[in-house]
Structure formats: C-alpha cells, structure tokens
Scaffold this active site. Structure first.
Site, PDB file in Angstrom:
ATOM      1  N   HIS A  46      31.673  98.632 -80.737  1.00  0.00           N
ATOM      2  CA  HIS A  46      32.474  98.368 -79.499  1.00  0.00           C
ATOM      3  C   HIS A  46      34.043  98.494 -79.603  1.00  0.00           C
ATOM      4  O   HIS A  46      34.530  98.882 -78.724  1.00  0.00           O
ATOM      5  CB  HIS A  46      31.928  97.016 -78.884  1.00  0.00           C
ATOM      6  CG  HIS A  46      32.760  96.596 -77.631  1.00  0.00           C
ATOM      7  ND1 HIS A  46      33.571  95.291 -77.945  1.00  0.00           N
ATOM      8  CD2 HIS A  46      32.652  96.912 -76.374  1.00  0.00           C
ATOM      9  CE1 HIS A  46      33.956  95.208 -76.685  1.00  0.00           C
ATOM     10  NE2 HIS A  46      33.334  96.133 -75.754  1.00  0.00           N
ATOM     11  N   GLU A  49      35.176 101.900 -79.682  1.00  0.00           N
ATOM     12  CA  GLU A  49      34.988 102.486 -78.260  1.00  0.00           C
ATOM     13  C   GLU A  49      36.370 102.206 -77.393  1.00  0.00           C
ATOM     14  O   GLU A  49      36.943 102.998 -76.698  1.00  0.00           O
ATOM     15  CB  GLU A  49      33.834 101.793 -77.246  1.00  0.00           C
ATOM     16  CG  GLU A  49      33.944 102.206 -75.924  1.00  0.00           C
ATOM     17  CD  GLU A  49      33.346 100.817 -75.288  1.00  0.00           C
ATOM     18  OE1 GLU A  49      34.038 100.532 -74.003  1.00  0.00           O
ATOM     19  OE2 GLU A  49      32.250 100.310 -75.435  1.00  0.00           O
ATOM     20  N   HIS A  50      36.957 100.720 -77.756  1.00  0.00           N
ATOM     21  CA  HIS A  50      38.062 100.485 -76.937  1.00  0.00           C
ATOM     22  C   HIS A  50      39.203 101.086 -77.440  1.00  0.00           C
ATOM     23  O   HIS A  50      40.132 102.064 -76.630  1.00  0.00           O
ATOM     24  CB  HIS A  50      38.504  99.315 -77.259  1.00  0.00           C
ATOM     25  CG  HIS A  50      37.722  98.132 -76.254  1.00  0.00           C
ATOM     26  ND1 HIS A  50      38.529  97.109 -75.514  1.00  0.00           N
ATOM     27  CD2 HIS A  50      36.513  97.757 -75.962  1.00  0.00           C
ATOM     28  CE1 HIS A  50      37.667  96.382 -74.798  1.00  0.00           C
ATOM     29  NE2 HIS A  50      36.302  96.906 -75.059  1.00  0.00           N
ATOM     30  N   GLU A 126      37.655  89.529 -73.663  1.00  0.00           N
ATOM     31  CA  GLU A 126      36.669  90.007 -73.234  1.00  0.00           C
ATOM     32  C   GLU A 126      35.516  89.141 -73.556  1.00  0.00           C
ATOM     33  O   GLU A 126      34.464  88.632 -72.836  1.00  0.00           O
ATOM     34  CB  GLU A 126      36.146  91.338 -73.757  1.00  0.00           C
ATOM     35  CG  GLU A 126      35.127  92.086 -73.067  1.00  0.00           C
ATOM     36  CD  GLU A 126      34.686  93.239 -73.691  1.00  0.00           C
ATOM     37  OE1 GLU A 126      33.858  93.857 -73.126  1.00  0.00           O
ATOM     38  OE2 GLU A 126      35.325  93.780 -74.556  1.00  0.00           O
TER      39      GLU A 126
END
Length: 416
Positions: A46, A49-50, A126
């Site tokens: 993840h 991905e950022h 987040e």
C-alpha cells in the site's frame, strides 16, 4: 472483442474494444497484495502504491499531475489483499500519453527518501482516519480475528509502527524479491486497438526479463470467535461472518444469490426485518469478500446498545431460516435479475470492463464472457442455494464482533 498477447518475458496485455465510446481505461496490474507481505513488511505494498505518484527521473509529482490534468484525464491507484493497480482514464486520442505516464511511474519511480519521510506521515493519518470510522474499523478488526495470524487478516495499510519503519532500502528489497514479470498484467478497455496498444506497451517493459516465481499463497484457516471491543461510541457496530466463496468457486453464484436475498438489497430479508419492520438500525447489510483461495460471507449492522441482543437474534433467525427452509422461487428469480442487472450496468463503464479483464485473467487465465456468467446465474436453483448455505453457515462456527459501548448493552448476549 477481447484480445490477449503474452510477451516473451511473461507480461500479459489484455484489451477489450468497446464500440461507441471515446475513452480508454488503462491499468497496470500486479498480482501482489498485502497477503504476500511478511509480518515485518505489513503495509509496504500500500505504501508503494502511494509512492508511485511522487516523482520519477523524468517527471516530478507535479509534472505527473499536470500531464494528466492537461488532457482531462483521471489517474489513481489502489492496493487490495491480492493486487496492486495503477490506472487512468482518458480520451482515446491521448492513449499514448497515458501509457507513457503510467509506465514511467510504475517502472521508474524514484522512491526518494525525503518523499518517503513525508508519505509515512500521510499514511499514518490515513490509518488514524480509519480508526475514527467505526464501520470501516469493525470490518478490519473482524478480519484480523477471523483470519487469525494469517496475512489475509492483516490490514492492507499496515500499522503506524510498520509504516514508520519503512525506508527506501526496505521498499527496493521488497520489489526486488516480489515483483515478477509473470505477475504483471496491462489491461485496457474502450476505444482501443489491440495491436497498437501492444506496440505502445511492449517497448516500456522489454527490459523486465528476470525470471522469478510469484509468491506461493497459503490458504488461511478460519477461527470462530465472539469478541467484545469496548469503544466510546453512540452505537454498537456488529459484524459476524462465516466461510464464503472464493473468486473461482464453482458454487459462487449460489453464494451471491443468497447474499442478495439475505441482506444485499433493499428488499432483502434483513433490511426489511431489521430496518423497515423493527426500526432497529439505519445501516444493515450482508456482504461477500472473495479471495483467490477462500472467502468470507458476513452481516454488518449498527444499533443502539440496548438493541444488540434483539438484532443478533433477528439476524441469526433469518440465517437459520435460509439454512433450514431455503429461499422462495420468487426470491431466487428477483436475485438473479438483480445480479444480472448489476453486471450489465457495470459493463457499460470502461473502468469496470478494464477491471474485469484483469481479474478474469488472474483468476481464470482467460476472458469470461458476460453471457457465460448470465447462464451460470440463471442455472442456480433453490436447492443449490440451500445446500451451499447449509454447508457454509454453521452457528457454532460463526465469528461475531461487537465494537462500541458493549459493557452494558451486550454482556447478557455474551453470557448467553
């Protein structure tokens, strides 16, 4: 028309030409997700991905944003338990640009230390945001208990501790070990010519010629549990579940039919009984989470603390009725039409078609026509539904989690 080309290095390119549209949705997919991480790597996929939008040797983060904004395009990325995808949608006249941008960020991102430092804080925020959303949080915590000690149970975004420990060295090591060309797929749907698209993509990925086997996934074991998680909230958030269907399960259509009947539509049994008749909840639904080799079916509701016991009793009564008596012929017919209608309405979107191309290729290794799915849905019988549900739903093997002010509202139920 769907066409597929496999390059000599194993990368697959799949396209579907959709007559009458002027856009193209493109995605670079990797069959790699959070379930492929080691415990000390939680959240790294993840995080990657950022970082894909944070700059390359050729483009800064602002350059990437401007390139797509200048042509009215939209780009994003996502990470799931089993996939990483970076994707974009543009007018067909700008397909060459979007392929160049996506390939640049996918293959040549810098993962600069200063950007990693900043993004660590973004991802932690987040995580904190999800902590403040009890509906999201209860699903995540439920899966942690349901798939106990298995990577499928770990949150996709990791933990604050695991994210803050990430650095460039760990990211590059993970990609070096895990990124196999055989796990990469490039998909496009819309007004796209297959051969021209292959000619755009192939030169970018030709250098990826290393041979590496994708990680071998181990199926998880399910753990029944009854868990109370006290939290200062107005409502108690209920999540319960039991084994569901995998993506490729031959009986998956019976699973999805019973999901529609039980709680995945406004006319469903749970919505009508819990919300419309008894007014116990505003939010009540059933769900199916499918993976490569397993699945989870469950029910979620948010209710007042004093209504927890009654709500759980209603939910279990409705599930017992389906297991014992099956659904009616009229419910079966309506559920079939619901599933087919949803499928065909989604199929009008280039984004949905692009997603479908990739998922079918990963799961089945081929394109699955919509007509084939429609036939499979229509073939489901009342007895198929009863048999599937009776096999998978066993009260003694059901997991239950309550999140919220459970000290006073749920202790009687826990003791029972």
């Amino acid at each position: 028309m769907v066409r597929k080309t496999q390059l000599s290095n194993g990368i697959r390119i799949v396209t579907e030409k959709m007559p009458g549209v002027h856009s193209v949705s493109t995605g670079i997919w990797v069959n790699l997700g959070s379930r492929d991480e080691e415990p000390h790597e939680q959240g790294i996929t993840h995080f990657i991905e950022h970082m894909l939008f944070k700059g390359t040797a050729q483009r800064s983060a602002l350059d990437i944003a401007k390139a797509l904004d200048a042509v009215g395009g939209f780009a994003n990325a996502f990470t799931s338990k089993e996939n990483l995808c970076v994707h974009a949608k543009v007018l067909d006249t700008h397909l060459d640009l979007v392929v160049d941008v996506l390939m640049d960020i996918f293959l040549h991102s810098l993962f600069a230390e200063e950007e990693i430092e900043k993004e660590r804080q973004v991802v932690v925020q987040e995580i904190n945001m999800i902590e403040d959303s009890p509906e999201d949080l209860v699903h995540i915590l439920f899966q942690q208990h349901f798939w106990k000690d298995h990577p499928l149970g770990a949150p996709i975004y990791g933990t604050p501790e695991s994210v803050l420990a990430l650095n460039r060295s760990k990211i590059m090591d993970f990609l070096g070990r895990r990124l196999a060309p055989q796990a990469v797929l490039v998909a496009a749907a819309g007004n796209v010519d297959h051969e021209a698209f292959v000619d755009l993509v192939a030169p970018h990925v030709a250098f990826l010629n290393h041979t590496r086997q994708p990680p071998r996934r181990q199926p998880p074991q399910m753990f029944p549990h009854y868990t109370l998680l006290p939290k200062d909230l107005e409502q108690v958030h209920i999540c319960l579940g039991f084994p569901g269907c995998s993506h490729g399960d031959p009986q998956r259509f019976a699973c999805h039919v019973v999901n529609v009947v039980l709680g995945n539509s406004m006319s469903s049994r749970l919505f009508q009984e819990v919300r419309e008749k008894r007014a116990l909840a505003y939010s009540i639904y059933s769900f199916v989470n499918s993976h490569e080799d397993t699945g989870l079916m469950g029910v979620y509701a948010a209710v007042a603390p004093e209504d927890v016991t009654e709500t759980l009793d209603v939910i279990t009564a409705e599930m017992d009725a389906v297991r014992r008596d099956a659904i009616t012929a009229s419910e079966l017919s309506a559920a079939r039409e619901y599933l087919k209608g949803s499928m065909y309405l989604n199929a009008e979107s280039t984004d949905a078609r692009m997603n479908r191309l990739a998922k079918n290729e990963f799961v089945f290794g081929r394109h699955v026509p919509l007509e084939e799915v429609e036939e499979a849905i229509d073939a489901v019988t009342v007895e198929d539904v009863r048999a599937w549900f009776a096999q998978h739903y066993q009260p003694e093997n059901t997991a239950v989690m309550l999140l919220g002010p459970v000290e006073s509202g749920a202790h009687g139920m826990a003791a029972a």
